[in-house]
Motif scaffolding. Sequence first.
Motif, short mmCIF file in Angstrom:
data_model
loop_
_atom_site.label_atom_id
_atom_site.label_comp_id
_atom_site.label_asym_id
_atom_site.label_seq_id
_atom_site.Cartn_x
_atom_site.Cartn_y
_atom_site.Cartn_z
N GLN A 28 -34.59 -43.15 -32.48
CA GLN A 28 -35.13 -42.21 -31.48
C GLN A 28 -36.22 -42.93 -30.70
OE1 GLN A 28 -34.25 -38.74 -31.60
NE2 GLN A 28 -32.84 -39.13 -33.27
N MET A 48 -36.06 -40.55 -24.40
CA MET A 48 -34.69 -41.05 -24.39
C MET A 48 -33.68 -40.04 -23.84
SD MET A 48 -32.99 -42.24 -27.96
CE MET A 48 -32.59 -40.66 -28.67
N TYR A 83 -29.20 -39.61 -23.19
CA TYR A 83 -27.99 -40.02 -23.90
C TYR A 83 -26.88 -40.35 -22.92
CZ TYR A 83 -30.03 -38.11 -28.19
OH TYR A 83 -30.83 -37.86 -29.26
N TYR A 141 -26.35 -35.95 -26.20
CA TYR A 141 -25.05 -36.61 -26.35
C TYR A 141 -23.89 -35.65 -26.09
CZ TYR A 141 -20.84 -38.42 -28.43
OH TYR A 141 -19.54 -38.80 -28.62
N ASN A 158 -22.77 -48.25 -30.77
CA ASN A 158 -23.87 -47.56 -30.10
C ASN A 158 -25.01 -48.53 -29.88
OD1 ASN A 158 -26.29 -47.09 -32.18
ND2 ASN A 158 -24.34 -47.00 -33.29
N THR A 161 -29.36 -48.45 -28.08
CA THR A 161 -30.37 -47.80 -27.26
C THR A 161 -31.12 -48.89 -26.51
OG1 THR A 161 -30.57 -46.06 -28.91
CG2 THR A 161 -32.36 -46.23 -27.30
N PRO A 211 -35.33 -44.90 -21.35
CA PRO A 211 -34.51 -45.36 -22.48
C PRO A 211 -33.22 -44.53 -22.58
CG PRO A 211 -36.57 -44.33 -23.26
CD PRO A 211 -36.57 -44.23 -21.77
N LYS A 233 -29.74 -43.90 -24.95
CA LYS A 233 -28.92 -44.16 -26.14
C LYS A 233 -27.46 -43.95 -25.77
CE LYS A 233 -29.81 -42.56 -30.45
NZ LYS A 233 -29.72 -41.68 -31.65
#
Lengths: 150, 769
Positions: free
Chosen positions: B240, B244, B246, B316, B395, B397, B466, B468
């Motif tokens: 995290q 952030m 997604y 997400y 995945n 980030t 950021p 992810k």
Amino acid sequence: MAFELKINGKQVSVDADPQTPLLWVLRDHLQMTGTKYGCGINQCGACTVTIDGQAARSCNIPAAQAVGRTIVTIEGLSPDRTHAVQKAWAELDVPQCGYCQAGQMMAAVGLLARNPNPTDADIDQAMNNLCRCGTYVRIRAAVKRAAELV
Amino acid sequence: MTKHETDFRNGVATPEVSRRAFIITAAAAGGGMVLGISSATEAQATNTTGYPGVQTKAPEFTNHISITPDNKVIVRATKMEIGNGVLTSIAMIATEELGCDWSTVSAEYVLPSRNLAENNVYSKTGVLAYFAGRSTGKEMMDQMLQAGASARERLKAAAAQKWNVPAGEIKAEKSMLIHEASGKKATYGEMAEAAAAVKLDKEPAPKPHSQWTFLTKTSQKRLNLPLILDGSAKYGIDIQVPGMVYATVRHVPSHGGRLKSYNFEAIKAMPGVRAVVVIDPDEKRAGLPGNAVAPMGFSATTNGPQAAVAVIADHYWQAKVALDLLPIEWDPGEGKQWTNTAKVYETIAAAAKDAGKGNIIRQIGDVDAALKDGKKVEAEFMTPYNDHFLMEPLNGTALVTADKVEVWVPTQHPQQAMYVTADETGVPPEKVTVYPTYVGMGCGRRIYGDDVRTVVAIAKKVQGTPVKVIWTREEMTRQGRYRDLAAASFTATLGPDGMPKAVDINQAATRSSGRNLSDTPYATNIPNFRVRTKVFNTNLMTGPFRGPMYTSNLFFLETFINQLAETAKIDAVEYRRKLLANYPDPGWVKVLDEVAQKANWGQSLPKGTAQGVAIGNWAMANTKEGAPVPNTGSTVAAIVMVEVSRRGQVSIPRVDIAMDLGTVMNQEGVRAQMEGGVIMGLSAGLLEEININNGAVVEGNLDTYRVLRQNDPLLPQEIHVHFGGNTNHERLSEAGEPPMGPPPAAFAHAYFKATGKWLTRQPLTKYMA
């Protein structure tokens, strides 16, 4: 839209679309990342939690359906890793990469709640979670060990 | 097409994010001893970040070891924990020489940025220094033993100075420094700060292996076990970062194709949706400055940019739902010629049969002449593309700004990840920080850095925020770097004694490799032997699959050897003993004998039940001529018992496996790798197949891709791992890839003995009666 969930003994408020799968409410909205995403289609079991004591795959359950029910995740299994399943998993050194193991342990918790002395066949039936590292033989042994420790 | 790329309608603020600002969500893990877990794991459990990618501040002795004032030892490793236990192994190696109490030891990663800033001090041994395997290879052993010894001698020197006694009179054991004559004692932690500043005239020499008291003498559980047990271990997908957002991504389904169009308007108003961004493979990449070299290289078919579209959203699930509804048109490119799997198989089988045009990689005697007479045996083999199907979806980030990039990623090679990031963003490598996490398995899928490229290619379009990025399972399966597709055509003639006079092998594969074909020790007792290879590729990309080409070549060779033995009516274990009679590495026969004895080979079994055998080695060295080098690599033999019921139901009551790794460092760690390798090897060989349709992968998820599970009738009911085959040779060879090889060939052998039918194509279940 805000709604409340009861997770690991606490009421928590969530501001999310209630149709969001419980898995993503746990992970993204509540930052409870112990419950894992694996397949998203109710197959691999990495996302297993217990709802009202029964193992359930959280990727396939809209959060709305969990409202008013008792949810337990890996983070809530015990405060100090002393749940019988955690102890058995440690004793038999089950995990390799560990990614699927939260789901495996929660599936075991659900199984032992309804069947305190499962046979191999019972375990194979209930514990059909995927583990790509191939820890299945140990998982089976650990479920039996946990049954003794309960 | 790209006009919406910067349509960041919510105007995300640019947060100042540093690694210290991490939201730590782990449940409180530390505090006191925990029942059911050995105290060995307590030190790691107190690391509150939940992953080893952040460096603890503490007096530092050498590049690899810190000791805190409260007596905790931190061992720093360049190898990522992908499930194979490397981080634990490396900490164990240092512990042997340091003489510390194992329960005080934890492990952290050495970030590749630190290595770069310190003039590559951690990666002087080459591209494998940052590879997440081979923790017990000689270079790594030597480095970590030296680090432990050097730290220990500094502790002694500091104590000697403080107590005014000769350093030679001080004992260092179990994290205590003791001078018996004066009765003085101190913990390592108490002496750490002074010791870290000590300059030694000469670095101490590590003791000989024969004097080890910890390595090879004890087994340890993985250090991160407690974090796995309560869900606090942080994998890449769990990271995290404040502020952030997604994303989820779709790459062109036909590998190598291009994006034609998409319609952002269709999803623009959906909840949480912020932007669509495009990855354009034709945009020029920055390359690397000066002499910088990516350890695993850059190439179009490993980690080059692929055409892709990503949706960025607040969460997400919003991104995933929107991407599913985003209209996208693709140009399949060259891939469209591969209309179906059958066409691919016909083409590669023809290539394998096309003798004479291949590249000769091994030749002994005169094969053509020797094939003219004698009893002839012929066979054709094939192994399909397989997906790694790692449990943790790809995945990562990333936070990209104009002059700096931070990336959090589950990777098998963070140094490669750093250089890929530099190439993709144009930010120089020294301004790139890669924080590796725990990894939800590797097996070769997370080594090229293609995942990292996609992550930063998306993040660079929303600089200052950021992002992810999480692949859906379907996307990950369809964008694999698959196990190599391979086919082979074998011809042999047998002499009057039933042993091969000549063996001729023609192999075609998506990767050129003769491992376990051309370098087989059997060739030391086959007078005429030839291996030719050809490279054949479709548009699908391939990569290492827990031993590149190992699982294909070994299946071909070992099934053929079993066919020769059965044709000659000679016991298959005895047949191998004869073939290996001239080979100077005693491990091969020792491993065979061990597994045969423990599995009660040759026992009388009911009709429909049979045992099969196979042996192989990963990753032995070769001579210039392509011959095997004795006493290298890990030799593994398996005996698989197969039961075929009257109704044709097939099951595996038992698998026995034995190995010669030379010396075994951590027996229980090896046992786990062997068990897991048997399962994954059988799953790949018996069940798994990636199909192609107009250049695109058909399978996406577990509804179409069968992977061995707890309730699969083909799951081995028992796996017995035997250690009596080890020769105690001085090498400490690897355990991850080796068990992948023999089980499918041993299964096919047992299946033949039970049914009379040879299975020569994988997935084997597809070709069962």
